[in-house]
Design an enzyme around this catalytic site. Structure first.
Site, PDB file in Angstrom:
ATOM      1  N   SER A  25      75.179 -99.120   1.646  1.00 33.78           N
ATOM      2  CA  SER A  25      74.682 -99.267   0.977  1.00 33.78           C
ATOM      3  C   SER A  25      75.380 -98.991  -0.483  1.00 33.78           C
ATOM      4  CB  SER A  25      73.400 -98.493   0.939  1.00 33.78           C
ATOM      5  OG  SER A  25      72.533 -98.991   0.422  1.00 33.78           O
ATOM      6  N   GLU A  61      72.216-102.359   8.700  1.00 36.53           N
ATOM      7  CA  GLU A  61      72.803-101.362   7.235  1.00 36.53           C
ATOM      8  C   GLU A  61      73.851-100.257   8.018  1.00 36.53           C
ATOM      9  OE1 GLU A  61      70.049 -99.426   5.353  1.00 36.53           O
ATOM     10  OE2 GLU A  61      71.494 -98.297   4.383  1.00 36.53           O
ATOM     11  N   ARG A  97      70.130 -93.034  13.994  1.00 39.01           N
ATOM     12  CA  ARG A  97      68.795 -92.388  12.496  1.00 39.01           C
ATOM     13  C   ARG A  97      69.212 -91.009  13.620  1.00 39.01           C
ATOM     14  NH1 ARG A  97      65.811 -94.677   9.424  1.00 39.01           N
ATOM     15  NH2 ARG A  97      65.773 -96.341  10.762  1.00 39.01           N
ATOM     16  N   ARG A 140      69.338 -85.069   7.413  1.00 39.30           N
ATOM     17  CA  ARG A 140      67.990 -85.960   6.591  1.00 39.30           C
ATOM     18  C   ARG A 140      66.898 -85.607   7.447  1.00 39.30           C
ATOM     19  NH1 ARG A 140      70.157 -91.664   4.114  1.00 39.30           N
ATOM     20  NH2 ARG A 140      71.364 -90.236   3.083  1.00 39.30           N
ATOM     21  N   ARG A 199      77.062 -94.781  12.341  1.00 37.22           N
ATOM     22  CA  ARG A 199      77.129 -96.187  12.759  1.00 37.22           C
ATOM     23  C   ARG A 199      77.880 -96.975  13.118  1.00 37.22           C
ATOM     24  NH1 ARG A 199      71.530 -97.544   9.226  1.00 37.22           N
ATOM     25  NH2 ARG A 199      70.328 -95.852  10.436  1.00 37.22           N
TER      26      ARG A 199
END
Length: 414
Positions: free
Chosen positions: A351, A348, A276, A261, A388
């Site tokens: 999801s 988070e 991130r 990403r 994460r």
RNA sequence: GGACAGAUGGCAGAGCUGGUUGAAUGCACCGGUCUUGAAAACCGGCGAGGGUCAUACCUCCCAGGGUUCGAAUCCCUGUCUGUCCGCCA
């Protein structure tokens, strides 16, 4: 894509739902107008075509009877020119509608709470009590450094900022986590898949990343191939253009891929550590269900992700995303947020979304019910973002001296 | 990367000397007859999208363009697949 027939039939409710997701009324009106324009253009084009077909059928008859065809031919030529124009008009109307419709997000479910952003998300459950530390817990980048698990500098050296290298135990832990998660999911009936990590634009349109979010994707030069932002894209699109036999449903898949990403628009956020990154690994769950079965499967997926965290002894909470935080394709999403003692907050880590028939309509994923072909429902959820998860393990399992325990379930994988 | 071959309904496989061919045939599948039950046999149905209350009607034989009054059928381009050669983890 949203159901344009439904928009036409039940304009009030559809526009109300779209407005909850901040689609402007003007845009909704435009969508309706373009849809109607296409219908009109299509009707005119088809009418002219029908006339042409009918006249053409006379041709062989005339010849058989030895009649003169020149007058008929003249009429056909004239109509042919008209058809060309009408077809062009129809195409323009179609392109105009498509360009707009593909950028309209999904309608949120009725029970999704209203809200502007993540602050309005609603917590629905807490699982496991966060551990009490007798010392001030450190953040993961510090722990990663002292343990020699992550090399941030060299990641930047060989690639770019937001890329990291895992050393030794860090690399092994990552691999152990992937194996553990895949096994865990497999035991719950998810079929393990290994899929391409480069996908074409058709696939990205199918799941909703294109045309609207191109700036978040890495694209290859000169080819219609993009690096996957999530395994959801290849896994869901595996079934594009297919009509799945009813008895094969629900399709339950799990797979691990690297995810890429650009993180456009998040400059300055989470610059430290590996929260991130431009590249991270993720184990994904993707399900395809009958239209009346997606709620049940959704719960199953949320449960699966939560149980995984529980097995890893990681405290977390479940949060229902409000309309403002809901993704483009999702009708409903529950986030799993893991407790990070170093940051003293929940972040988070997974999801889970039900897109209902939104992606299925774009990717043409259907199933057969009796004689009818119906749009399937597609769901996706991270079984956990691996990076994460490592962050969570480091921060939750740290000792005062900076060393890190390994969760029991991972022992046999290391 | 080079050479040749091909791309048709769930699958297999005709059609490709251009005209009710959305497409023969076989298998699979669904319904029925028969049977104690099953199989076999026989009869019927069986691609998809749009449109309509339902018809009508329109579109689709890999994709896009062209020739023609008319194309699955002829021509061009692209994509993909197969085979052989080269290269390579």
């Amino acid at each position: 894509m949203i159901d344009l027939k439904l928009l036409q039939k039940d304009f009030e409710n559809v526009s109300a739902a779209l407005m909850r997701k901040k689609v402007s009324p003007e845009l909704i009106d435009e969508l309706k107008a373009r849809n109607e324009a296409l219908k009109t253009a299509k009707a005119a084009f088809e009418e002219a075509q029908a006339a042409q077909n009918e006249m053409s059928r006379l041709f062989p008859q005339y010849k058989k009877e030895g009649k003169d065809v020149s007058e008929l031919k003249a009429k056909l030529d004239a109509n042919k020119a008209r058809i060309g124009e009408l077809q062009e008009a129809q195409r323009e109307a179609e392109a105009a509608l498509d360009a707009l419709a593909m950028k309209i997000p999904n309608m949120p479910d009725a029970d999704v709470p209203d809200g502007a952003d993540e602050n309005d998300n609603v917590e629905i459950a807490k699982v496991l009590e966060p551990r009490r530390f007798a010392f001030t817990p450190k953040e993961h980048w510090e722990l990663a450094e002292t343990n020699g698990w992550i090399d941030f500098e060299r990641g930047v050296k060989v690639a770019h900022s937001r890329f990291a290298v895992l050393n030794d135990m860090g690399a092994r832990l990552e691999r152990a986590l992937i194996n553990f998660m895949l096994d865990f999911n497999r035991e719950r009936g998810f079929t393990e898949m290994s899929v391409p990590e480069l996908v074409n634009s058709r696939a990205l349109e199918g799941t909703g990343q294109l045309p609207k979010f191109e700036e978040d994707l890495y694209k290859t030069d000169g080819e219609d191939l993009y690096l996957v932002p999530t395994a959801e894209v290849p896994l869901t699109n595996l079934f594009q253009d297919e009509i799945i036999p009813e008895e094969a449903l629900p399709v339950k898949m799990t797979g691990h891929t690297a995810c890429f990403r650009k993180e456009a628009g998040s400059a300055g956020r989470d610059t430290r550590g590996i929260i991130r990154q431009h590249q991270f690994r993720k184990v994904e769950l993707v399900c395809i269900t009958r239209a009346d079965d997606s709620d049940r499967v959704f719960d199953e997926m949320v449960q699966c992700a939560s149980d995984l965290l529980k097995a890893l002894e990681l405290p977390h909470r479940l949060v229902t995303l409000c309309t403002g935080d809901l993704g483009f394709s999702a009708a409903k999403t529950i986030d799993l947020e893991v407790w990070l003692p170093g940051q003293n907050t929940y972040r988070e880590i997974s999801s889970v979304s039900n897109t209902r028939d939104f992606q299925a309509r774009r990717a043409k994923i259907r199933y057969k019910e009796g004689k009818k072909n119906l749009l399937a429902h597609t769901l996706n959820g991270s079984s956990l973002a691996v990076g994460r998860t490592m962050v969570a393990i480091m921060e939750n399992f740290q000792n005062e001296d900076g060393s890190i325990e390994i969760p029991q379930v991972l022992h046999k994988y290391l």
